[in-house]
Design an enzyme around this catalytic site. Structure first.
Site, mmCIF file in Angstrom:
data_model
loop_
_atom_site.group_PDB
_atom_site.id
_atom_site.type_symbol
_atom_site.label_atom_id
_atom_site.label_comp_id
_atom_site.label_asym_id
_atom_site.label_seq_id
_atom_site.Cartn_x
_atom_site.Cartn_y
_atom_site.Cartn_z
ATOM 1 N N GLU A 139 94.770 17.375 27.092
ATOM 2 C CA GLU A 139 95.115 18.800 26.972
ATOM 3 C C GLU A 139 96.534 19.069 27.480
ATOM 4 O OE1 GLU A 139 92.526 21.354 29.249
ATOM 5 O OE2 GLU A 139 93.662 23.166 28.772
ATOM 6 N N GLU A 150 93.484 29.876 24.615
ATOM 7 C CA GLU A 150 92.775 28.617 24.380
ATOM 8 C C GLU A 150 92.881 28.376 22.877
ATOM 9 O OE1 GLU A 150 91.456 26.733 26.685
ATOM 10 O OE2 GLU A 150 90.593 27.939 28.309
ATOM 11 N N HIS A 158 96.414 26.684 26.810
ATOM 12 C CA HIS A 158 95.380 25.697 27.105
ATOM 13 C C HIS A 158 94.684 25.274 25.826
ATOM 14 C CE1 HIS A 158 95.132 25.964 31.568
ATOM 15 N NE2 HIS A 158 95.866 27.039 31.296
ATOM 16 N N HIS A 192 97.832 22.667 33.171
ATOM 17 C CA HIS A 192 97.635 21.310 33.702
ATOM 18 C C HIS A 192 98.958 20.547 33.805
ATOM 19 C CE1 HIS A 192 93.463 22.437 33.030
ATOM 20 N NE2 HIS A 192 93.853 22.827 31.822
HETATM 21 ZN ZN LIG Z 1 92.927 24.107 30.410
#
Ligand SMILES: [Zn+2]
Length: 558
Positions: free
Chosen positions: A400, A515, A453, A385
Site C-alpha cells: 500500500e 481509500e 490509502h 504509511h
Molecule cells: Zn492505509
C-alpha cells in the site's frame, strides 16, 4: 488504513440519491438556478407560498454547498463569500452568520431527503427568486449588488460585485465603436444609471436590466476609440473585474473619420482559419481574418466553454476541429454557425472556468486564456504509511505504501500544472508517525489535507473506492473527490463515510482520507499495479480538489 483508529461516529449524512430523479422532474416543481435546471433527487413541492425542495445539489449553481448532520438534525449551507446559513429540522428559524430570522416553513425530513423552504434560503444567500405558477418553476438568479469604476493610468477598471456566480458575455461592436458586456442570469439590484468616464478610450457607461426571464444585466461602454477588454473572475468572491484599455498604443486620432457603415450591406469578413498556441496553463487562440471583426464572447457551463461568435463572417475552411488536451483546454472547434446572417462560431471546450483577454489587430482576433487557479491555497498530500510501515499488502505482494506514494506524486504533478502549491507529507519511502502528518501539513501552511490509502478487508471479495471525512468543513471535499472517483474508476463507489481517524481530527482545515481501491481484492490490486489506473485515480482526486477550491474560500486574499 488501519481500522484500529476507526471509531465510527453516530453521524449519518444524506446525500444525492440519483434514483427517482426522473420521477421527481415529472411530478414536482422545477427549480432553475442561474439558468441551470437542478437535478433534484426527489420532487420539489409548492406549499404555503414556498417551494419546499430537497437540499442535495440545490445550491451548487449558486456556488453554495448544503450538508445535513443527523447528530443534531442541523442543515448548513455555505458559500464562497463566507455566508453560513444554519437551520434545524422542525424549527422555523434561519441563522444567517449567527443572526436569527424567521423561516416561513420549518425544514423537514421526507423519506431520506431533507427539505428546506427554497425561496427563503436562496434569498438569504442574496439571490433573486420568483415562483412562476404558469410553468410550476422556481427561478433563482444571482444579483449584481454594486458596480464601481476606476480609471488607473490608461485603463478603466470596472468591479462588478454579485451575490453568486455570473456568466459574462462581451460583445465588441463598431460604427459607432462600443463594447457591450452582458451578465447572464444576473438581476441588477442597483438602479439603472449612466456614468461619465472620459478615460481609457471610454466616454461613458450605461447600465440597465436588459432582459427579464432569463435575467440579463447589460453594461454598454460608449467608446472614443477601439479598446481591448480583460475579464477576470475572482476565485474567492463573486467579483468580476473588467479591465478596458485602448487597443495597442496607437490611437485612431488624425485621418478622416471612419465611414458610417450599414452592417447589412457591408462585405462579409473572411475567416481564414483558427489556430491555438499553447503556453503555460493555457494559451492563445488566434482567429485569422481579412477585415476587422465584430465579435461576441460568451461563457457557458456544463461543460465550461467559451464561444466566440464573429458577426458577418464567412468561415473559409468550413469546419475545423482539433484536440488540445492540455491542462486547461480540451478541444477547439470552428464552423459556420449560420449562413444568413453569416456568423462564424469558435468554441473552446475548457476543463474548468478560465479567465480570458480579447484583443484585435491586423485582421487577427486573439483570445488569451489564463488559468483560473486556486490561488492562495496550499494542498497537503499525505501518502499513507511508508518506511517501517508498508500498510496493507496485496495477494501478490503489492505494498500500500508504494502504490499510494506513486498516486500522490501524480496528484502533485497535476495540481502544480495548475499553479497550485502542494506540500507532501512524504515523497520517499520514509517513516512518518501518524500525529506528525497533520502537524507537518499545518506547519507548511496547508489549507486542505488529502490523505491517500488503499483499503484492506478480511473478506477479499470486497472492493471499490471510498472517502472519509470527520469535520463538517471536510464533507464537501470528500463528496467531490468521491464523485470523481465513482465516475472514472470503473470499480464500485462505496460513497463518503465519517471516521475518527487520527489524520482527520482537529486539523482546522478541510481534511479527507481517500481509500482508492481494496489492495486485498485481487482485481483491485491488479488495477493498482497498472500505471494507467493510478493516473486515473490521480486525475479524479485532482478534479475533485479543483472543484472544491473553486467554491471554498482561499484563506489568503488573492
Ligand atoms: Zn492505509
Amino acid at each position: 488504513m488501519r481500522r484500529l483508529f476507526a471509531v465510527l461516529l453516530a453521524v449519518m449524512f444524506v446525500w444525492t440519491l440519483p434514483a427517482g430523479r426522473a420521477l421527481g422532474q415529472a411530478a414536482g416543481v422545477k427549480v432553475i438556478v442561474n439558468g441551470v435546471e437542478v437535478s433534484l433527487p426527489a420532487p420539489a413541492v409548492f406549499s404555503g407560498g414556498q417551494v419546499m425542495a430537497p437540499i442535495s445539489g440545490l445550491f451548487e449553481p449558486m456556488g453554495a454547498i448544503a450538508a445535513y448532520y443527523e447528530s443534531d438534525r442541523s442543515i448548513v449551507v455555505s458559500n464562497r463569500v463566507r455566508t453560513t446559513l444554519r437551520m434545524r429540522l422542525g424549527d422555523p428559524t434561519l441563522h444567517v452568520n449567527g443572526t436569527a430570522r424567521p423561516l416561513p416553513i420549518a425544514p423537514s425530513l421526507q423519506g431520506s431527503q431533507v427539505y428546506v423552504p427554497a425561496q427563503a434560503v436562496f434569498s438569504a444567500l442574496g439571490a433573486w427568486t420568483k415562483f412562476e405558477d404558469a410553468d410550476r418553476t422556481l427561478y433563482v438568479s444571482s444579483q449584481i449588488r454594486s458596480l464601481t469604476t476606476l480609471v488607473v493610468a490608461d485603463a478603466l477598471q470596472v468591479r462588478v460585485d454579485a451575490t453568486g456566480p455570473v456568466q459574462v458575455e462581451t460583445n465588441v461592436l463598431s460604427s459607432p465603436d462600443r463594447l457591450v458586456v452582458d451578465f447572464l442570469h444576473a438581476a441588477l439590484r442597483t438602479q439603472e444609471r449612466e456614468l461619465s468616464i472620459n478615460g481609457a478610450g471610454v466616454t461613458r457607461i450605461r447600465t440597465a436590466q436588459f432582459q427579464i426571464k432569463p435575467y440579463v444585466s447589460r453594461m454598454v461602454f460608449d467608446l472614443a476609440q477601439p479598446v481591448e477588454v480583460r475579464v477576470t473572475t475572482s476565485t474567492t468572491s463573486y467579483l468580476v473585474t473588467l479591465e478596458v484599455r485602448p487597443k495597442g498604443q496607437v490611437t485612431s486620432t488624425g485621418g478622416p473619420p471612419a465611414e458610417p457603415r450599414d452592417p447589412s450591406q457591408a462585405a462579409a469578413a473572411k475567416i481564414m482559419g483558427v489556430k491555438f498556441e499553447e503556453s503555460g496553463q493555457a494559451g492563445r487562440l488566434v482567429i485569422e481574418g481579412t477585415n476587422t471583426m465584430e465579435y461576441k464572447v460568451r461563457e457557458f457551463v456544463y461543460p465550461d466553454r467559451l464561444a466566440i461568435d464573429i458577426q458577418n463572417a464567412v468561415f473559409i475552411p468550413i469546419k475545423q476541429e482539433f484536440a488540445v488536451d492540455g491542462p486547461s483546454i480540451v478541444s477547439i472547434r470552428a464552423a459556420q454557425f449560420t449562413a444568413d446572417p453569416p456568423i462564424t462560431r469558435v468554441v473552446v471546450i475548457l476543463k474548468r472556468k478560465m479567465n480570458y483577454l480579447v484583443s484585435q489587430s491586423d485582421g487577427r482576433l486573439r483570445i488569451e486564456i489564463n488559468a483560473y487557479t486556486g490561488r492562495g491555497h496550499i494542498v497537503a498530500l499525505d501518502p499513507g504509511h511508508g518506511g517501517r510501515d508498508p500498510g496493507a499488502v496485496g495477494p501478490t505482494g503489492l505494498r500500500e505504501s508504494d502504490a499510494v506514494l506513486d498516486i500522490a506524486l501524480r496528484v502533485r504533478e497535476l495540481l502544480q500544472r495548475d499553479g497550485i502549491r502542494v506540500v507532501m507529507v512524504r515523497e520517499t519511502d520514509a517513516t512518518v508517525e501518524l500525529p506528525d502528518r497533520p502537524r507537518l501539513a499545518r506547519e507548511a501552511g496547508a489549507t486542505i489535507f488529502v490523505s491517500l490509502h488503499a483499503n484492506a478487508h478480511a473478506r477479499t471479495a470486497v472492493n471499490g473506492s471510498e472517502t472519509y471525512y470527520l469535520t463538517p468543513q471536510s464533507l464537501a471535499l470528500a463528496q467531490m473527490i468521491q464523485d470523481e472517483l465513482g465516475i472514472v474508476l470503473g470499480i464500485p463507489s462505496r460513497g463518503i463515510k465519517t471516521a475518527n481517524f487520527v489524520v482527520l481530527r482537529d486539523s482546522g482545515i478541510p481534511s479527507v482520507l481517500v481509500e482508492a481501491a481494496f489492495i486485498s481484492h485481487a482485481d483491485d490490486e491488479a488495477h493498482l499495479r497498472d500505471a494507467t489506473f493510478r493516473q486515473r485515480i490521480a486525475q479524479a482526486i485532482h478534479k475533485g480538489i479543483n472543484r472544491f477550491l473553486a467554491i471554498y474560500p482561499s484563506p489568503v486574499a488573492p
